[in-house]
Design an enzyme around this catalytic site. Structure first.
Site, short mmCIF file in Angstrom:
data_model
loop_
_atom_site.label_atom_id
_atom_site.label_comp_id
_atom_site.label_asym_id
_atom_site.label_seq_id
_atom_site.Cartn_x
_atom_site.Cartn_y
_atom_site.Cartn_z
N ASN A 60 0.81 -1.22 0.00
CA ASN A 60 0.00 0.00 0.00
C ASN A 60 0.85 1.28 0.00
O ASN A 60 0.36 2.35 0.33
CB ASN A 60 -0.95 0.02 1.19
CG ASN A 60 -1.86 -1.20 1.19
OD1 ASN A 60 -1.70 -2.11 2.00
ND2 ASN A 60 -2.78 -1.24 0.25
N ILE A 116 1.21 6.75 1.04
CA ILE A 116 0.53 5.64 1.69
C ILE A 116 -0.93 5.65 1.27
O ILE A 116 -1.57 6.72 1.24
CB ILE A 116 0.60 5.76 3.23
CG1 ILE A 116 2.06 5.91 3.68
CG2 ILE A 116 -0.05 4.57 3.90
CD1 ILE A 116 2.20 6.41 5.07
N CYS A 117 -1.44 4.48 0.96
CA CYS A 117 -2.86 4.36 0.67
C CYS A 117 -3.56 3.84 1.91
O CYS A 117 -3.52 2.65 2.19
CB CYS A 117 -3.07 3.43 -0.53
SG CYS A 117 -4.80 3.20 -0.94
N LEU A 118 -4.10 4.75 2.68
CA LEU A 118 -4.76 4.33 3.92
C LEU A 118 -6.04 5.17 4.03
O LEU A 118 -6.00 6.41 3.94
CB LEU A 118 -3.83 4.59 5.11
CG LEU A 118 -4.33 4.12 6.48
CD1 LEU A 118 -4.51 2.61 6.48
CD2 LEU A 118 -3.34 4.52 7.56
#
Lengths: 1042, 188
Positions: free
Chosen positions: B118, B125-127
């Site tokens: 991610n 960051i893919c959050l």
């Protein structure tokens, strides 16, 4: 030049070389008249002149000889010479001749008299011999030379008379021609005198002034000694009504008193002196007017008249003394030594005055010396000068209008004013001497100032003296410099105790206040002390101790006196503050303001312009002490800690004295800063009330109600300790008996739920969190419990006295957890329960390690009472069930580390209660109770036996611990808050230099705000480094890798 | 970026994904400029108190501290949880807080980047909680804890690094690749 040339001509003429004469006279164009005469003169006239001249020359060459010359012949010759216009040549030749003869014969003999003076130098017994010699030589030599001089002057008078006779015989026109320059004897005598003086002064050897000094010193010594004797005599003859001072102090001791006892006859001299010169001068004038009377006899007459007016002094030293001195002074004056005489006199007087001041003032500070010195000046040196000066003046009047190069002579104006002049001169001398006295005493006192201040309250008179001296001399700067040096060398050294420095500082403040009301010099002097004190660690603590300790009891005895004075100062200071307030109110009034403005005085030039005079003046001692650090917060904090210690170590609830001190401090520092201290005292009062409340509920519910009731009623003050009785208990295994009688004090923290704050639950005292809810507001309680242990291990709540404290307002406590014996534990829980019932929802949280336990130990052969900390009590209680413990077991039973246990248990070992022994394995320790002293033969036990009747107080002082965290500990704790920040920083930044860390803390830490200095941070970080949490390399901090 | 062939092949794809992923931060920037004047004082106070919480709680494995003298820019450190492939490794994060924080999420990147399904090659960051699921109730600490747990539990359904996502099933291979990557970018 004119005259000399003329005389040369006449001398040539007498050798009858007429042509040369005429030529030379022609050459000397100035003597016009002579030239005219010589040119027109016949042979007979020239012979007549030559004869007259040769007679005159023989007269002149033996002029000052004793026998009377043939007056008529002399008059004739002079008349002849005058007729031919050689009048001025006659006079000049005669004077020159006299001068030459004086120089040839008298001068050398006169100086030869003093040749052997230098021989006296270096001999051991110098002063006495020299004085004797001088006294024998000087007056005689002076007399001789003056005699010669007087004879010469007599001859001059004679010649002048002859000339006058000639003049009267002359025809009218000639007389008219010379009226412009009628010769008088004064003229010639004066001329002669000037030349003689010039001769003497130019030829005087250097040692002559020295001789004069010695002479006058010796005479002054005679005089003062005689005066002393007289006074002594007077004192002895007169009843010793006023003088109770013992004379056993020796010479100086008698000197100190003498001046006060000067006979009134002597003191009355003043008037006598002022009146006397009138008569004396008249006589003298009369003498001088009579020209044909021999000069010398005239002076003798004058002397007799002088002795009349010094009757009072003559009584003291004798008339011969006066005569001698007067004669010497007059002779010196006649010879033109007035300046030198005056100088010698002054130096003699000064040195005597200096000696006197040093002898009566050095190292004596308890009496004022200035008035005595002033009186002494009037009595001795001035009297002496009176003799000297007065014998000066009449002879000086002889040549009234001439300009003598002497300061003494310059004062002389006219005979009619002589009285006034003399008085004026006298006054000048008086002032001069007083100033010298101020200067000398001032210098002396300035040099001694440090010692003076050491004896401050006793040395107040000396300080007053110094104040007077400084007011007259203005040597303030010198004082500041010298005192600062003394301070640096004597006080501000590592060896001096802080208390001593503070005491000296306080004395300095007080002393300099007396001396200088503006406080300017105090500021200058105090600065080095303040700066030094700022560097000492224990300064604050010392000041606070001095402020609060008014009992000189126990360990505080050293500070006792100072403490008292400071406490007094505190109470006095408050009243002063009140005054200031009222003054401020008054200033609103216009008139007062005007008055204040009129009273205004500029600050001394030395003042620091950056501070107002008001701020200087308004600072009192406490203010100055507090001002060492510039802020009162430090003091308030320190006081809080000390107050906490004091309150916690109290076994009763008596706080009257603390309340009084606090009230005083409140007046000074303001209500708000003393707020927490006030709450601490309130806690004490509340505790007392709650404690008795709880006791009351206990007694009603207790099974032994009736018994305790009666006991409580008997102890009205709620003094529960009185109820305690001793019980004995049988130890389990051996037959030994061990009884513990506990008055245990433990402190607890209790908490109150406050759900409104969703904030962070902090447990300030490190207490277990299960008892507290979210503690936003936390109150804590300290309870002191009196535990009474009975044979069946029953303890009643009666034995517990609790002090309940509000933790928020008390300084942080040392954190320590111990397990108290279960019986006590249960008791404390009961107490807490009772409290909870009484004050729901509050709960007690015990601080078990704080408190006092009174206990009595009973052994097989002895019993002893102790007052110890709960820790010690817990230790010894464990020995009830088991007479021997291994150190590790004991430590785990108490919930402490072995090292702590060992430190604490030493108390019992030292008291001979327990015995430490090594176990089988290395490092293993056993403690055994000592039941029979005889078994062990321990001398400590013997000590314990001896003290067994009285309660031994062993309250944690032995290991130097107090329940309250000290300032340093607090600082440490404060710094610990930042530890996580520092670690967090270094986690994210790898390495950081010190200043970066400092700046970041400053920037990002807001609660509590970061207010530490770079140095404090550095110290803290190096602590972390030594704990191996950080490491430092090249000035960069980094986290240590685990 | 010297990664082996497979990774290179995927890196192109990552860039493509990045364009999408970079969207929200971009729009966020715009919103920052548009937003009405905010009370930066209260924001910095909030950040200070968050810092205090973070410091006093002392949670293991996470840490952050403002960078330099700007409290809106922090540096964070996360340690891989034990029992995961990231164990004993620590990763640096750069955290930028908008001036209308906490109403807008902070921008958080791995710096240097991290090998994770991610996380893209630039460290983004893919959050979800850093984007659309952001709530002002979150704070630095919770965000850091979330990222820490994301390390051990990647969301392989929407990978930014599909190579890593593909490799995730083989933990041993994954760890090797990750360590190589980690070493290359200069992490510790």
């Amino acid at each position: 030049m004119n005259h000399k040339a003329g005389l040369g001509v006449i001398q040539k003429l007498s050798s009858s070389s007429l042509l040369t004469l005429a030529a030379e006279m022609d050459y000397e164009g100035t003597c016009e008249r002579s030239i005219f005469h010589v040119a027109s003169l016949g042979e007979g006239a020239i012979i007549e002149i030559a004869q007259a001249w040769s007679f005159f020359c023989t007269f002149a060459s033996k002029a000052p000889s004793g026998h009377q010359p043939d007056i008529t012949h002399l008059i004739n010759s002079i008349a002849i010479l005058c007729r031919y216009g050689l009048r001025s040549h006659v006079v000049d030749y005669f004077l020159n001749n006299l001068e030459a003869r004086f120089q040839e014969h008298c001068l050398s003999t006169f100086w030869q008299c003093f040749d052997c003076f230098s021989g006296f130098k270096g001999t051991s017994n110098q002063s006495k011999e020299v004085n004797g010699w001088i006294q024998a030589t000087l007056p005689q030599a002076l007399r001789d030379i003056c005699y010669v001089k007087a004879l010469q002057e007599e001859c001059i008078t004679l010649v002048v008379r002859c000339l006058q006779t000639c003049d009267s015989e002359h025809d009218q026109s000639r007389r008219q021609q010379i009226t412009g320059r009628v010769l008088t004897s004064e003229d010639l005598i004066h001329r002669h005198r000037i030349s003689v003086t010039a001769l003497l002064l130019t030829s005087a050897p250097e040692k002559f002034s020295e001789i004069l000094n010695c002479y006058f010193e010796a005479r002054l010594g005679d005089f003062s000694r005689a005066a002393m004797k007289q006074i002594e005599h007077y004192r002895m003859s007169s009843d010793s009504d006023q003088d109770c001072h013992s004379c056993d102090e020796g010479g100086s001791g008698s000197k100190t008193n003498d001046v006060e006892n000067l006979p009134s006859g002597c003191s009355g001299e003043q008037d006598h002196f002022i009146n006397a010169p009138e008569t004396g001068r008249k006589d003298a004038d009369g003498d001088c007017a009579m020209e044909d009377v021999a000069f010398f006899s005239a002076s003798l007459q004058k002397r007799s008249s002088l002795s009349r007016k010094f009757e009072g002094i003559a009584k003291v030293v004798g008339a011969t003394w006066i005569e001698e001195v007067t004669e010497v002074v007059r002779n010196l004056q006649q010879l033109g030594f007035s300046a030198m005489t005056e100088e010698a006199c002054a130096s003699a007087v000064y040195s005597l005055l200096k000696e006197k001041i040093h002898s009566i003032a050095t190292k004596r500070y308890e009496k004022p010396v200035l008035p005595r010195i002033r009186k002494w000046i009037k009595e001795i040196p001035l009297k002496f000068l009176q003799v000297v000066l007065d014998s000066d003046s009449p002879s000086a009047q002889d040549s009234a209008s001439y300009d003598f190069p002497s300061p003494l002579a310059s004062l002389r104006i006219e005979n009619t004013f002589s009285n006034k002049v003399a008085r004026e001169r006298f006054t000048r001398w008086h002032l001069r001497l007083e100033f010298f006295a101020y200067e000398t005493l001032g210098n002396l006192r300035i040099n001694e100032l440090f010692d003076i201040i050491v004896d401050y309250p006793e040395s107040l008179p000396a300080i007053e003296d110094l104040r007077h001296c400084l007011a007259n001399t203005g040597h303030h700067t010198k004082l500041v410099e010298s005192f600062r040096t003394a301070l640096r060398h004597r006080l501000l050294t590592a060896g001096a105790a802080t208390t001593d420095i503070l005491l000296q500082y306080i004395s300095t403040i007080k002393a300099l206040r007396t001396m200088d009301h503006t406080g300017v010099f105090l500021e200058a002097v105090g600065e080095p002390i303040r700066e030094y004190l700022r560097r000492r660690k224990d300064t604050i603590r010392c000041i606070v101790t001095m402020l609060t300790d008014d009992t000189g009891s126990g360990g505080a005895s050293v500070l006792g006196g100072a403490g008292e004075s400071l406490l007094e100062e505190l109470s006095r200071g408050t009243s002063a503050i009140d005054n200031v307030d009222s003054e401020d109110e008054g200033i609103g009034d216009d008139e007062d303001a005007w008055n204040a403005a009129e009273r205004w005085e500029p600050d001394p030039v030395e003042a620091d312009p950056s501070r107002t005079s008001k701020s200087r003046r308004s600072m009192d001692i406490i203010g100055m002490l507090v001002g060492i650090y510039g802020s009162k917060e430090l003091f308030v904090n320190e006081y809080r800690i000390m107050l906490a210690e004091k309150l916690l170590s109290k076994s009763d609830y008596e706080i009257d004295r603390e309340i009084r001190t606090l009230e005083l401090l409140k007046l000074r520092f303001g209500e708000s800063s003393m707020h927490s201290c006030e709450i601490m005292l309130k806690d004490m009062a509340d505790s007392k009330r709650i404690n008795s409340n709880i006791k009351a509920t206990t007694t009603t519910t207790s099974q032994r109600a009736s018994k305790v009731m009666s006991q409580t009623s008997s102890g009205t003050s709620g003094e529960v300790n009185a109820v305690n009785r001793t019980f004995t208990s049988r130890a389990t295994d051996s037959g030994s008996r061990l009884a513990a009688f506990f008055v245990a004090r433990a402190r607890g923290v209790f908490s109150q739920a406050d759900q409104t704050s969703g904030g962070f639950s902090t447990t300030t005292d490190g207490q277990s969190r299960k008892e507290s809810f979210s503690q936003a507001i936390e109150t804590s309680g300290r309870s002191s419990s009196a535990i009474e242990e009975t044979a069946d291990k029953e303890l009643s709540l009666e034995a517990v006295n609790a002090t309940i404290i509000s933790a928020l307002f008390w300084p942080p406590f040392q954190v320590e957890s111990i397990k108290v014996p279960s019986v006590v534990e249960k008791l404390l829980e009961d107490y807490a329960q009772k409290y909870h019932e009484l004050k729901t929802p509050r709960k007690l949280q015990w601080k078990k390690h704080l408190g006092i336990v009174k206990l009595e130990l009973q052994f097989e052969d002895r019993a002893a009472q102790f007052m110890v900390s709960p820790m010690h009590a817990s230790i010894i209680m464990l020995f009830e069930s088991q007479s021997s413990w291994a150190a590790t077991d004991l430590a785990s039973a108490l919930g402490v580390t072995v090292s702590t246990l060992r430190r604490r248990i030493m108390l019992w070992v030292n008291q001979g209660v327990l015995l430490e022994s090594a176990g089988n394995r290395p490092g293993e320790l056993y403690y055994t109770i000592i039941e029979n002293v005889s078994d062990v033969g321990n001398r400590n036990v013997a000590n314990a036996l001896r003290t067994s009747d009285s309660t031994v107080q062993l309250l944690g002082e032995d290991d130097g611990e107090s329940g309250v965290a000290s300032m340093e500990d607090q600082l440490q704790q404060e710094m610990n808050v930042y530890e996580s920040y520092v670690l967090g920083m270094l986690t994210n930044f790898d390495t950081l230099p010190l200043d970066r860390i400092h700046n970041m803390l400053k920037m990002f830490v807001s609660d509590p705000p970061y207010d530490k200095s770079l140095q404090q941070l550095q110290a803290f970080l190096s602590g972390l480094v030594s704990e191996e949490k950080l490491e430092v390399r090249d000035g960069l901090y980094r986290r240590r890798q685990q | 970026m010297n990664i082996d062939g497979g990774v290179e092949a995927n890196s192109r794809q990552q860039q493509g994904n990045f364009a999408i992923a970079a969207g929200p931060p971009h729009s966020l920037k715009q919103s920052k400029t548009v937003s009405s004047p905010v009370d930066t004082h209260s924001v910095s106070r909030r950040l200070q108190s968050e810092l205090m919480v973070l410091m006093t709680r002392g949670d293991p494995g996470i840490s952050a501290f403002p960078e330099g003298d700007n409290i809106f820019s922090w540096i964070g450190t996360i340690k891989g949880c034990t029992g995961t492939v990231y164990e004993a490794l620590s990763f640096k994060l750069s955290m930028k807080f908008p001036t209308d924080y906490p109403f807008k999420p902070p921008t958080i990147k791995f710096d240097p980047p991290c090998f994770h399904p991610n996380v893209d090659q630039y460290g983004n960051i893919c959050l979800d909680i850093l984007q659309d699921k952001w709530s002002s109730a979150y704070d630095v600490r919770t965000v850091l804890l979330s990222i820490q747990s994301l390390l051990g539990e990647p969301n392989n359904d929407s990978p930014l690094n599909s190579y890593a996502a593909a490799l995730w099933s083989n933990q041993e291979e994954y760890r090797k690749a990750m360590l190589r990557y980690h070493k290359d970018v200069g992490g510790r």
